[in-house]
Write an enzyme that holds these catalytic residues in place. Sequence first.
Site, mmCIF file in Angstrom:
data_model
loop_
_atom_site.group_PDB
_atom_site.id
_atom_site.type_symbol
_atom_site.label_atom_id
_atom_site.label_comp_id
_atom_site.label_asym_id
_atom_site.label_seq_id
_atom_site.Cartn_x
_atom_site.Cartn_y
_atom_site.Cartn_z
ATOM 1 N N ARG A 149 0.818 -1.220 0.000
ATOM 2 C CA ARG A 149 0.000 0.000 0.000
ATOM 3 C C ARG A 149 0.850 1.267 0.000
ATOM 4 O O ARG A 149 0.374 2.343 -0.398
ATOM 5 C CB ARG A 149 -1.000 -0.041 1.154
ATOM 6 C CG ARG A 149 -2.086 -1.100 0.940
ATOM 7 C CD ARG A 149 -3.015 -1.207 2.124
ATOM 8 N NE ARG A 149 -2.358 -1.689 3.312
ATOM 9 C CZ ARG A 149 -2.334 -2.957 3.714
ATOM 10 N NH1 ARG A 149 -2.956 -3.871 3.016
ATOM 11 N NH2 ARG A 149 -1.692 -3.305 4.799
ATOM 12 N N GLU A 180 3.225 -6.444 13.431
ATOM 13 C CA GLU A 180 2.158 -6.552 14.445
ATOM 14 C C GLU A 180 1.633 -7.995 14.450
ATOM 15 O O GLU A 180 1.285 -8.524 15.487
ATOM 16 C CB GLU A 180 1.030 -5.573 14.105
ATOM 17 C CG GLU A 180 -0.014 -5.448 15.205
ATOM 18 C CD GLU A 180 -1.217 -4.625 14.773
ATOM 19 O OE1 GLU A 180 -1.247 -4.118 13.629
ATOM 20 O OE2 GLU A 180 -2.131 -4.517 15.597
HETATM 21 P P1 AMP Z 1 4.255 -2.258 11.545
HETATM 22 O O1 AMP Z 1 5.549 -2.807 11.039
HETATM 23 O O2 AMP Z 1 3.753 -3.006 12.747
HETATM 24 O O3 AMP Z 1 4.317 -0.767 11.782
HETATM 25 O O4 AMP Z 1 3.171 -2.571 10.440
HETATM 26 C C1 AMP Z 1 3.009 -1.734 9.373
HETATM 27 C C2 AMP Z 1 2.578 -2.474 8.138
HETATM 28 O O5 AMP Z 1 1.593 -3.481 8.395
HETATM 29 C C3 AMP Z 1 1.962 -1.509 7.164
HETATM 30 O O6 AMP Z 1 2.438 -1.811 5.870
HETATM 31 C C4 AMP Z 1 0.476 -1.727 7.292
HETATM 32 O O7 AMP Z 1 -0.128 -1.673 6.038
HETATM 33 C C5 AMP Z 1 0.312 -3.107 7.928
HETATM 34 N N1 AMP Z 1 -0.582 -3.127 9.103
HETATM 35 C C6 AMP Z 1 -0.234 -3.402 10.386
HETATM 36 N N2 AMP Z 1 -1.270 -3.358 11.214
HETATM 37 C C7 AMP Z 1 -2.339 -3.003 10.468
HETATM 38 C C8 AMP Z 1 -3.727 -2.760 10.755
HETATM 39 N N3 AMP Z 1 -4.230 -2.878 11.997
HETATM 40 N N4 AMP Z 1 -4.526 -2.383 9.727
HETATM 41 C C9 AMP Z 1 -4.019 -2.266 8.474
HETATM 42 N N5 AMP Z 1 -2.743 -2.487 8.138
HETATM 43 C C10 AMP Z 1 -1.899 -2.858 9.121
#
Ligand code: AMP
Length: 173
Positions: A58, A95
């Site tokens: 995205r 996450e």
């Molecule tokens: P992070 O590395 O935990 O900051 O995760 C970021 C990436 O995971 C991004 O590319 C987001 O698109 C996706 N992502 C993580 N959690 C979510 C969520 N709750 N909703 C949508 N996308 C998420």
Amino acid sequence: MDLKQCIRDVPDFPKQGILFKDITTLLKDRQALKEAIDRMCAPYRDMEIDQIVGIESRGFIFGTAMAMALNAGFVPIRKPGKLPAETEREEYALEYGTDAIEIHRDAIKPGDRVLIVDDLLATGGTASAAVKLIKKLGGRVTGACFLVELIFLNGRQKLGNVPVHVVMGFEGE
Ligand code: AMP
């Protein structure tokens, strides 16, 4: 315009317990899409960014639109095995799970002013891995920009002194 209204919450996707922030409902709304890109670009208009680095997948959507608006180039960071030429790789925690990301070795020139773009900042694992990749190649990370921040996950902490800009933050609602 309240862009928060344009994001759809999808419970238990892709796993039980995750509230997924679905941005496709914002993308299909032409006014919301334009406003989102304008607001993401606002702090960088006079900053002479050389390259926007967008994170799969995205981050490609928002990053390319921002690159055009800010007169910068676009560089993709991708999941392992997708980029065809020589790459640098960095492992990171997500996450939901663990993964790795890659960038083409020749994508950033030493001294380039680089802006990282993704749709959403959650734990910050992905974005901090992107910071490390860009620094490995000698780039200067001038900022990290996200449409959405999940504030309660403290992702900014992982980004250290990289200036972070977000259009909207959710406190866990
Ligand atoms: P992070 O590395 O935990 O900051 O995760 C970021 C990436 O995971 C991004 O590319 C987001 O698109 C996706 N992502 C993580 N959690 C979510 C969520 N709750 N909703 C949508 N996308 C998420």
